[in-house]
Write an enzyme that holds these catalytic residues in place. Structure first.
Site, PDB file in Angstrom:
ATOM      1  N   ALA A  22     -30.585   3.330 -22.113  1.00 25.20           N
ATOM      2  CA  ALA A  22     -31.084   2.524 -20.999  1.00 25.20           C
ATOM      3  C   ALA A  22     -30.280   2.782 -19.731  1.00 25.20           C
ATOM      4  O   ALA A  22     -30.832   2.900 -18.629  1.00 25.20           O
ATOM      5  CB  ALA A  22     -31.034   1.035 -21.365  1.00 25.20           C
ATOM      6  N   HIS A  32       0.836  -1.193   0.000  1.00 27.13           N
ATOM      7  CA  HIS A  32       0.000   0.000   0.000  1.00 27.13           C
ATOM      8  C   HIS A  32       0.877   1.251   0.000  1.00 27.13           C
ATOM      9  O   HIS A  32       2.065   1.207   0.277  1.00 27.13           O
ATOM     10  CB  HIS A  32      -0.933  -0.017   1.202  1.00 27.13           C
ATOM     11  N   SER A  38     -20.459   4.428 -39.906  1.00 24.99           N
ATOM     12  CA  SER A  38     -20.147   5.224 -38.716  1.00 24.99           C
ATOM     13  C   SER A  38     -18.674   5.279 -38.363  1.00 24.99           C
ATOM     14  O   SER A  38     -18.309   5.941 -37.404  1.00 24.99           O
ATOM     15  CB  SER A  38     -20.906   4.643 -37.512  1.00 24.99           C
ATOM     16  N   GLU A  84     -19.430   1.723 -24.319  1.00 27.35           N
ATOM     17  CA  GLU A  84     -19.370   2.216 -25.691  1.00 27.35           C
ATOM     18  C   GLU A  84     -20.558   1.650 -26.469  1.00 27.35           C
ATOM     19  O   GLU A  84     -21.414   0.975 -25.936  1.00 27.35           O
ATOM     20  CB  GLU A  84     -18.048   1.815 -26.341  1.00 27.35           C
ATOM     21  N   GLU A 100       1.140   3.801   1.969  1.00 25.03           N
ATOM     22  CA  GLU A 100       1.811   4.145   3.215  1.00 25.03           C
ATOM     23  C   GLU A 100       3.071   3.297   3.419  1.00 25.03           C
ATOM     24  O   GLU A 100       4.104   3.801   3.862  1.00 25.03           O
ATOM     25  CB  GLU A 100       0.869   3.937   4.409  1.00 25.03           C
ATOM     26  N   PRO A 142     -26.831   3.909 -29.334  1.00 24.47           N
ATOM     27  CA  PRO A 142     -27.690   4.775 -28.515  1.00 24.47           C
ATOM     28  C   PRO A 142     -28.674   4.021 -27.626  1.00 24.47           C
ATOM     29  O   PRO A 142     -29.070   4.537 -26.585  1.00 24.47           O
ATOM     30  CB  PRO A 142     -28.423   5.614 -29.553  1.00 24.47           C
ATOM     31  N   ARG A 161      -5.682  -0.522 -26.827  1.00 23.97           N
ATOM     32  CA  ARG A 161      -4.359  -0.507 -27.454  1.00 23.97           C
ATOM     33  C   ARG A 161      -3.747   0.892 -27.280  1.00 23.97           C
ATOM     34  O   ARG A 161      -3.562   1.631 -28.250  1.00 23.97           O
ATOM     35  CB  ARG A 161      -4.467  -0.860 -28.941  1.00 23.97           C
ATOM     36  N   LEU A 176     -13.157  -4.075 -29.353  1.00 22.06           N
ATOM     37  CA  LEU A 176     -13.336  -3.723 -27.933  1.00 22.06           C
ATOM     38  C   LEU A 176     -12.110  -4.050 -27.090  1.00 22.06           C
ATOM     39  O   LEU A 176     -12.213  -4.502 -25.953  1.00 22.06           O
ATOM     40  CB  LEU A 176     -14.572  -4.419 -27.340  1.00 22.06           C
ATOM     41  N   SER A 204     -29.251  -9.740 -25.112  1.00 23.31           N
ATOM     42  CA  SER A 204     -30.308 -10.504 -24.444  1.00 23.31           C
ATOM     43  C   SER A 204     -30.705 -11.765 -25.197  1.00 23.31           C
ATOM     44  O   SER A 204     -31.002 -12.791 -24.582  1.00 23.31           O
ATOM     45  CB  SER A 204     -31.537  -9.615 -24.214  1.00 23.31           C
TER      46      SER A 204
END
Length: 370
Positions: A304, A55, A172, A296, A57, A299, A211, A208, A233
């Protein structure tokens, strides 16, 4: 209470040290420590570098040696008072013979708290609350986990000036510059989880992974690989998706009643409002030691999370470009009228290459998580 200038200066340095551990200490907090000798000279500095390691300290006291006796220790988080993978820092401070301990933030974890009380009981002067706001900010991920029982969530998006995340035909990629994308990889690398929804996986086949471009001298022996999480889902993730390769571990969150032959590490969750129970997802991640989530993707999932009050920080990259049509960066977020809009406060506005990075946080509100 007016804080003496020397206390503020030394605690500011401790906060700076704590920041050096960001992204490598999970599920532990980041902590910085500065030790002064009896004459007020800095004789030791340290930070918590990785989970299971010494730690802050302990590192600072080892550097100070006998010079710590009769001195002062500045610590960003109350010294722990329990034995885990390391011994209690409260005992280390007592053994070192420090006369005063200055603390920024009290430890909200009941398992580790009590260090200040033990120190006072043994005659050590303890001063709390010095630069508390700054110390909380640098440790916000871990504090969110302890206080709310879920990981801290950062939602990141890239968009044009008119708020479009993709063109009308769905294309995109590369709205923002290489500099902005490199900055995103830096933020990804500091997170425990990189998360996206199935819509993004099907549309963009993202990797995902993190890097980050770092000079060799800045690399450490505790480099981590963030866990990838796909919120899916109905288990529609293709077996060939790049997110299922062996570059990093991946968890696919699916509905408990979904039948699937997908060969992946599956997390089955209850359904909620047409999707998955996001609170249950975050609780499961917290149980796995996840402190921070970097959200990431598209929309729908972002909306949600925002609607349920589960986003703590927003990082937006805006490109100097216009589309005029196409999907917005944020979907339905629980707002039906202007009086219900989600208010945030800007923390930072910075140029990143030709783009602008905006960092904002929701105003603290105990009722936001509905």
């Amino acid at each position: 209470m007016e804080i003496p200038a020397q206390h503020a200066a030394h605690m500011a340095r401790a906060v700076e040290l704590a920041r050096l551990g960001h992204g490598t200490t999970s599920p532990n907090p980041v902590v910085g420590c500065v030790v002064l000798d009896a004459g007020g000279q800095v004789v030791g500095e340290g930070f918590h570098a990785y989970a299971g390691g010494p730690h802050a300290e302990v590192v600072a006291l080892a550097q100070a040696g006998e010079r710590a006796r009769g001195g002062t220790a500045y610590v960003t988080l109350e010294p722990c008072d329990h034995t885990g993978r390391t011994a209690p820092c409260s005992l280390a401070l007592l053994d070192a013979g420090v006369a005063r301990v200055v603390v920024a933030v009290s430890d909200p974890n009941p398992q580790a708290a009590g260090g200040a009380e033990r120190l006072r009981a043994h005659g050590v002067e303890v001063l709390s609350g010095v630069l508390a706001e700054e110390a909380e900010r640098v440790n916000e991920e871990w504090l969110t986990l302890v206080r709310l029982g879920r990981p801290h969530v950062t939602w990141k998006f890239a968009a044009t000036l008119d708020g479009r995340s993709a063109a009308e035909d769905g294309t995109s990629k590369w709205i923002t510059s290489p500099e902005a994308r490199a900055d995103v990889h830096r933020l990804r690398a500091a997170a425990d989880v990189i998360m996206a929804g199935i819509g993004t996986v099907l549309a963009d086949d993202p990797h995902l992974t993190a890097r980050p471009e770092r000079p060799h001298a800045e690399r450490t022996s505790v480099e981590r690989v963030p866990l990838r999480v796909v919120v899916d889902s109905e288990a529609r993730t293709p077996q060939t998706a790049r997110v299922l390769d062996d570059a990093a571990p991946t968890l696919v969150a699916v509905a408990a009643d979904t039948g699937t032959e997908l060969k992946a590490d599956l997390l089955r969750l209850p359904r909620h409002d047409g999707g998955l129970d996001l609170r249950a997802l975050l609780r499961e991640l917290a149980a796995r030691g996840v402190v921070s989530v970097f959200l990431e993707g598209g929309p729908t999932l972002a909306g949600a999370f925002v609607a349920q009050g589960l986003v703590d920080r927003v990082v937006a990259y805006l490109a100097p470009a216009l589309l005029g049509s196409g999907p917005a960066a944020l979907g339905a977020a629980g707002v039906c009228t202007i009086s219900e809009l989600h208010r945030l406060t800007f923390d930072d506005i910075s140029p990143v290459g030709p783009d602008v990075r905006l960092v904002a946080r929701f105003t603290p509100d105990s009722d936001r998580e509905k």
